[in-house]
Motif scaffolding. Sequence first.
Motif, PDB file in Angstrom:
ATOM      1  N   GLU A  17      12.002   8.299  -0.208  1.00 25.76           N
ATOM      2  CA  GLU A  17      10.694   8.395   0.651  1.00 25.76           C
ATOM      3  C   GLU A  17      10.091   7.162   0.617  1.00 25.76           C
ATOM      4  O   GLU A  17       9.540   6.781   1.832  1.00 25.76           O
ATOM      5  N   ALA A  18      10.237   6.140  -0.136  1.00 30.21           N
ATOM      6  CA  ALA A  18       9.674   4.901  -0.240  1.00 30.21           C
ATOM      7  C   ALA A  18      10.147   4.039   0.896  1.00 30.21           C
ATOM      8  O   ALA A  18       9.375   3.596   1.498  1.00 30.21           O
ATOM      9  N   ALA A  19      11.235   4.155   1.161  1.00 34.50           N
ATOM     10  CA  ALA A  19      12.025   3.413   2.334  1.00 34.50           C
ATOM     11  C   ALA A  19      11.759   4.071   3.606  1.00 34.50           C
ATOM     12  O   ALA A  19      11.151   2.984   4.363  1.00 34.50           O
ATOM     13  N   ASP A  20      11.538   5.293   3.821  1.00 31.37           N
ATOM     14  CA  ASP A  20      10.948   5.951   4.923  1.00 31.37           C
ATOM     15  C   ASP A  20       9.512   5.353   5.198  1.00 31.37           C
ATOM     16  O   ASP A  20       9.008   5.033   6.405  1.00 31.37           O
ATOM     17  N   ARG A  21       8.589   5.689   4.102  1.00 30.77           N
ATOM     18  CA  ARG A  21       7.266   5.342   4.298  1.00 30.77           C
ATOM     19  C   ARG A  21       7.100   3.633   4.479  1.00 30.77           C
ATOM     20  O   ARG A  21       6.094   3.275   5.222  1.00 30.77           O
ATOM     21  N   ALA A  22       7.907   2.864   3.856  1.00 32.47           N
ATOM     22  CA  ALA A  22       7.864   1.572   4.108  1.00 32.47           C
ATOM     23  C   ALA A  22       8.012   1.120   5.765  1.00 32.47           C
ATOM     24  O   ALA A  22       7.458   0.548   6.259  1.00 32.47           O
ATOM     25  N   ASP A  23       9.055   1.888   6.491  1.00 33.02           N
ATOM     26  CA  ASP A  23       9.437   1.582   7.707  1.00 33.02           C
ATOM     27  C   ASP A  23       8.082   2.312   8.653  1.00 33.02           C
ATOM     28  O   ASP A  23       7.601   1.308   9.372  1.00 33.02           O
ATOM     29  N   GLY A  74       0.725 -14.729   3.733  1.00 30.32           N
ATOM     30  CA  GLY A  74       1.767 -13.481   4.229  1.00 30.32           C
ATOM     31  C   GLY A  74       1.660 -12.143   3.432  1.00 30.32           C
ATOM     32  O   GLY A  74       0.559 -11.940   2.635  1.00 30.32           O
ATOM     33  N   VAL A  75       2.128 -11.092   4.102  1.00 35.30           N
ATOM     34  CA  VAL A  75       2.237  -9.811   3.702  1.00 35.30           C
ATOM     35  C   VAL A  75       3.702  -9.490   3.369  1.00 35.30           C
ATOM     36  O   VAL A  75       4.581  -9.567   4.295  1.00 35.30           O
ATOM     37  N   ASP A  76       3.836  -8.832   2.079  1.00 29.18           N
ATOM     38  CA  ASP A  76       5.029  -8.434   1.588  1.00 29.18           C
ATOM     39  C   ASP A  76       5.188  -6.871   1.391  1.00 29.18           C
ATOM     40  O   ASP A  76       4.273  -6.243   0.951  1.00 29.18           O
ATOM     41  N   ILE A  77       6.312  -6.472   1.680  1.00 29.47           N
ATOM     42  CA  ILE A  77       6.462  -4.823   1.676  1.00 29.47           C
ATOM     43  C   ILE A  77       7.659  -4.853   0.592  1.00 29.47           C
ATOM     44  O   ILE A  77       8.793  -5.438   0.859  1.00 29.47           O
ATOM     45  N   LEU A  78       7.210  -4.433  -0.482  1.00 29.68           N
ATOM     46  CA  LEU A  78       8.227  -4.364  -1.548  1.00 29.68           C
ATOM     47  C   LEU A  78       8.726  -2.800  -1.934  1.00 29.68           C
ATOM     48  O   LEU A  78       7.695  -1.947  -2.032  1.00 29.68           O
TER      49      LEU A  78
END
Length: 178
Positions: A17-23, A74-78
Amino acid sequence: MGDECVTVVEMSIGPLEAADRADAVIRWLLDSGVVVSNPLRGSTWQPSGYLPGPRASDAAPGFSDTDYTLANNGVDILVERELYRDTSPHEAPACPDCGYELAEATLEGLIRPWLDGTEPRVTCGGCAAVRPLGEWPDGYLVGELAVRFNNWPSLSPAFLADLGARMGPRWRAVREQY
Ligand SMILES: [Zn+2]
């Protein structure tokens, strides 16, 4: 002075779910103009994947035009299971009900179990209330998804609430210093 970051961490969702929500979060941040993709990603000047966009001030009203040229903003998505802690100010975690402070040694002993498995539940030594470790303010958090804003001005409460809701049902914003 070192770098200061605000990192929004989601504590309840699993890795898929984390990968989906990250997108979805990246699309929303790009579409709303809060960030743009970083063409020079990985440079020491701007290492992050995303940079402040033309509408960054919608998220952080303190942004002025000159701030766009700052290094490392910058902004990082972890998207990985990771440990986070609010480091400013560095207060002992205190029970929200009675103020009893969790000993650092107790806290340290709970990190590995949470990283390796499920979130520990902690009984307060003062009032015997039981709550998940993530509900102790100023403690540690473990999350699969986080969004880190490096050296940004304060994020507006409305933006934080919107971002958090898109990440998942249980999120916190922590301040980190490097
Ligand atoms: Zn208590």
